[in-house]
Scaffold this motif. Structure first.
Motif, short mmCIF file in Angstrom:
data_model
loop_
_atom_site.label_atom_id
_atom_site.label_comp_id
_atom_site.label_asym_id
_atom_site.label_seq_id
_atom_site.Cartn_x
_atom_site.Cartn_y
_atom_site.Cartn_z
N PRO A 181 0.75 -1.36 -0.04
CA PRO A 181 -0.05 -0.18 0.20
C PRO A 181 0.71 1.36 0.06
O PRO A 181 0.54 2.46 -1.05
CB PRO A 181 -0.76 -0.44 1.42
N LYS A 210 8.31 -8.21 3.41
CA LYS A 210 7.00 -8.68 3.25
C LYS A 210 7.40 -9.32 1.90
O LYS A 210 7.78 -8.85 1.00
CB LYS A 210 6.04 -7.92 3.81
N LEU A 248 0.87 2.45 9.53
CA LEU A 248 -0.30 2.44 8.43
C LEU A 248 -0.57 1.26 8.06
O LEU A 248 0.42 -0.10 8.09
CB LEU A 248 0.54 3.06 7.37
N PRO A 249 -1.92 1.47 6.99
CA PRO A 249 -2.36 -0.26 6.75
C PRO A 249 -0.74 -0.65 5.98
O PRO A 249 -0.72 -0.36 5.30
CB PRO A 249 -2.95 -0.37 6.24
N GLY A 250 -0.15 -1.88 5.67
CA GLY A 250 0.85 -2.06 5.13
C GLY A 250 2.23 -2.05 5.54
O GLY A 250 3.08 -2.70 5.04
N ASN A 251 2.61 -1.07 6.18
CA ASN A 251 3.64 -0.46 6.90
C ASN A 251 4.61 -1.58 7.92
O ASN A 251 3.46 -2.20 8.67
CB ASN A 251 3.77 0.72 7.23
N LYS A 252 5.32 -1.73 7.85
CA LYS A 252 5.80 -3.19 9.09
C LYS A 252 6.22 -2.14 10.24
O LYS A 252 6.62 -2.67 11.96
CB LYS A 252 6.94 -3.47 9.03
#
Lengths: 554, 270
Positions: free
Chosen positions: A76, A329, B135-139
């Protein structure tokens, strides 16, 4: 409507024209002969001092199919960091490494590209791939259907079915998936991964089927040739990215016995094991083999530094690469026993020895292969770099001093391991036009694209001559698609829809009998649903299908 | 010099991106320049003076009055200075802030202190989901600094948290400390289900017994010498955490999440 492009310097290798001043006439979407005197010219473009080429064709770019969506879901931040606002004629979108479909079309067109071919259409996911490509504006598109790790073919090979039976199956699959070629990815390796094999050499048996990659390549390359499909078998070879895989690649070239073969993103398959880091360039040997074997064509899969994402059907190699994922990821998965998929984000760094040498190996390959008709300009988008880096890549090929300046900035050990600095060759505009236009059209078998002689579709790109080739190629003055002006000064000003290129080889209809039993017993989809009809692509009123003729068999 | 004060004139229907109104961006600007800045609100762009009455003052000391829950991105990437929000704050309060301080007298929305790097953030009311998260998707979520919430917090507080401290006087929702890499979260009230879900390292400090999943192992009762020092470091805060009477050094320790690296700990007051 008669359109005249006046006085441009034309590079049309398909007709043997290398930088000649000539006028081009367009009528009803196609290039036509000079009309009679009494025919009025409705619109004239003064192209004096401009460079005119046909629209560029990307013959290997991952723009459709499930892995793109997996990459989008996985990253994203790739969307957040690169939003694209709507304009009067274009839609909004986002994405740097894996842009949204609409943005993909716009960005390609804004670089003068008018066609892109998705190299990894899984038969079972072909519908999704076509629907996704159906949402890419302006570009023509097409796909190579992926075989070689599918359970059905491997069963056929285990059962020692004859070549005719394989040909029927391949032809049936090409028709069912609406493809224009056949691709094989890590032949049999995707399947072997599921039986816990973590590598598969050219002559190593799949532990379940007992089939070797060499057998698969031989069988499929023969099938493609015998069916008369223009595009040779599109091969993503064994051992991608493994140091020393150059031997495998050379062995593949030698061992195919003169059958036409296209080796894709060969940069990733040209590694030796010399030097302190046991990683070296095999580009010279590979280029020598390619120069010698006229049946071989290649595209490079150049890497360029920066953030991207690698999306491949090669789950075996992607699983091995996951430890390099950046950001950390990744996804590896099976897809319905048909194939697999691996998505690993990558950041290529110029101060990393391996990345820096990969960069040099790709450029060495470009510069050491003599015949531009048999080598194609790709970054294996998005695997080596996003397609938006093509103008930069063209400058690297055409400008020796720029190339050497860049070379001086990469990892010092990598500089010592490459011969790049000593190569004087600079690509000419004509050679670029061959690689990105005429050659690509010829390789794929597009009979009325990639050229500017009368009869061709009017896909035309006009550039302003500029010594900085990056600036020149990133911002064409005009781009025409099927005779309509779609880009002016590097910005989309109108959009339209391209066609889907396919081939329709013949097959014995009785092939469906065995397939139907197989589908009913093993697959999640019925045979009738598996086949994509022409209507599915055309019924929205914007898609169309263009079937290209098969080669006449000698 | 008095504070640079923005008083909201009316409540727009669409959410407003307030990220331009941070100290480092307003420093050195005349009032006319500040008034002419544009704020994205839905599809429209609003001038600052269309939305706020501005009372000019020290740009390092910003006050937002009459604030309500649709003012998003307050204090985004704040790099020094202070922001006081009178009323509620919207989503992404103090997102990625680098230093300085933010105080909200009301409640804060989703993703407060998301990916915060340093500084302090105080919320007198409640905070929404993903407090100090990624945030969505961040690690990587919060990487440093201190968050103090006097009320309750939503789900996923400290998701992917990397470093820093979150102090919660009230209750925490489900998945508190999920996917934590490190850092400290202290909760005085109750916690929800799936506490520390997939946490790798880090500390969850609790005043009441949580409902723990099977992938946390009971390591028995301990007297931990570092706890009094930790509580001493909260002395200067305007909070119940500063009260010497709430501190303790006797805990039951649970290690987990064993489904992940398993080096995180949940310390429960005995």
């Amino acid at each position: 409507m008669m359109i005249k492009l006046t006085g441009g310097t034309v590079y049309d290798p398909a007709a043997g024209i290398d930088g000649k001043k000539q006028d081009i006439y367009i009528q009803d979407g196609r290039i036509v002969k000079k009309p009679a005197k009494d025919v009025p010219i409705d619109k004239e473009y003064d192209l004096k001092g401009k460079v005119v080429m046909s629209g560029a064709i990307d013959m290997h770019t991952h723009i459709g199919g499930g892995k793109g969506n997996i990459a989008r879901t996985l990253l994203p931040e790739d969307h957040r960091q690169d939003p694209v606002a709507r304009t009067e004629c274009t839609r909004s979108g986002c994405g740097h490494a894996m842009p949204s479909t609409f943005v993909t079309g716009y960005r390609y067109a804004e670089m003068g590209y008018t066609a892109g071919f998705e190299p990894a259409v899984l038969p079972v996911n072909a519908r999704q791939a076509h629907m996704e490509m159906g949402d890419i504006p302006i570009l023509d598109k097409g796909g190579y259907v992926m075989l070689g790790s599918d359970d059905y073919l491997l069963r056929m090979l285990t059962a020692k079915k004859d070549q005719k039976a394989v040909n029927d199956y391949v032809a049936w699959t090409i028709n069912a998936a609406k493809a224009i070629g056949v691709k094989v990815v890590n032949p049999g390796g995707i399947n072997a991964f599921k039986f816990n094999q973590r590598k598969l050499d050219l002559d190593e048996q799949n532990s379940h089927y007992g089939v070797t990659p060499r057998q698969i390549l031989q069988t499929l390359a023969t099938a493609v040739k015998e069916l008369g499909v223009s595009h040779p078998l599109h091969v993503h070879g064994c051992n991608l990215g493994v140091p020393g895989n150059m031997e495998t690649t050379l062995n593949t070239i030698e061992g195919i016995g003169g059958l036409p073969l296209h080796l894709t993103h060969i940069q990733f398959h040209s590694y030796g094991t010399e030097g302190d880091f046991k990683f070296s360039s095999g580009a010279a040997q590979i280029a020598e083999a390619v120069n010698k074997h006229k049946n071989i064509t290649i595209d490079v899969g150049q890497i360029l530094f920066g953030q991207t994402v690698t999306a491949s059907g090669d789950n075996m190699r992607q699983h091995a690469n996951h430890k390099h994922a950046s950001p950390n990821k990744w996804v590896t998965m099976d897809i319905e026993c048909d194939a697999g998929c691996g998505v690993v984000p990558f950041k290529y760094r110029d101060q990393n020895f391996v990345n820096a040498l990969q960069w040099a190996i790709g450029l060495e390959t470009f510069l050491l292969v003599d015949d531009p008709w048999r080598i194609f300009l790709t970054t294996d988008h998005p695997n080596g770099a996003p397609f938006t880096s093509y103008p930069h890549l063209i400058r690297l090929l055409m400008d020796k001093s720029f190339r050497n300046d860049m070379l001086a900035t990469i990892h010092p050990e990598a500089q010592k391991m490459t011969t790049l600095g000593s190569i004087d060759r600079e690509y000419t505009l004509n050679e670029i036009a061959i690689m990105t236009r005429a050659g690509a059209a010829k390789l794929i078998g597009l009979h009325d694209r990639g050229g500017l002689s009368p009869g061709n579709w009017a896909d035309i790109t006009v550039y302003t001559e500029n010594a900085d080739r990056e600036k020149m190629f990133e911002k064409p003055d005009y781009v025409f698609k099927d005779g309509d002006l779609v880009v002016r000064d590097g910005k989309v000003i109108a959009t339209k829809w391209g066609t889907t290129h396919v081939v329709k080889p013949d097959f014995d209809p009785s092939v469906e009998k065995g397939l139907k039993d197989y589908f009913d017993r093993y697959l999640t989809m019925k045979l009738g649903n598996f086949k994509i009809s022409d209507d599915e692509i055309t019924e929205d009123g914007r898609g169309s299908i263009t079937a290209h003729p098969l080669k006449r068999l000698a | 010099m008095s504070a640079l004060t923005f008083t909201l004139k009316y409540r727009p229907d669409q959410r407003v991106d307030l990220s331009p109104l941070v100290c480092q961006n307003l420093e050195g600007k005349e009032i006319a320049e500040i008034a002419a800045l544009e704020l994205q609100s839905g599809k429209a762009k609003l001038r600052v003076d269309a939305l706020f009455n501005i009372s000019f003052g020290d740009a390092q000391n910003i006050v937002i009055k009459n604030s309500f829950g649709k003012l998003d991105f307050i204090g985004k990437k704040l790099n020094g200075g202070s922001i006081r929000v009178e009323g509620d704050a919207g989503a992404y309060l103090g997102m990625g802030m680098k230093s300085g301080s933010i105080r909200v007298t009301g409640n804060a929305g989703l993703y407060a202190a998301c990916e915060m790097k340093k500084g302090t953030l105080q919320i007198d009311g409640d905070a929404g989901d993903f407090l100090g998260g990624a945030l969505p998707g961040n690690k990587m979520g919060m990487k440093g600094g201190l968050i103090l919430v006097k009320g309750n917090v939503g789900e996923r507080a400290g998701d992917h948290m990397r470093r820093g401290t979150i102090l919660i006087e009230g209750n925490a929702g489900d998945y508190c400390g999920s996917r934590m890499t490190a850092g400290t979260i202290a909760v005085m009230g109750q916690t929800g289900r799936y506490l520390g879900y997939a946490m790798r390292r880090g500390t969850l400090l609790l005043w009441s017994q949580p409902q723990l999943s099977a992938s946390f192992n009971d390591c028995g009762a301990h007297t931990l010498g570092f706890l009094p020092m930790l509580f001493a470091s909260f002395k200067s805060l305007n909070s119940r955490f500063a009260d010497a009477a709430v501190g303790f050094n006797r805990v039951r320790r649970y290690a987990g999440d064993m489904a992940e690296a398993g080096r995180g700990e949940v310390l429960v007051k005995l």
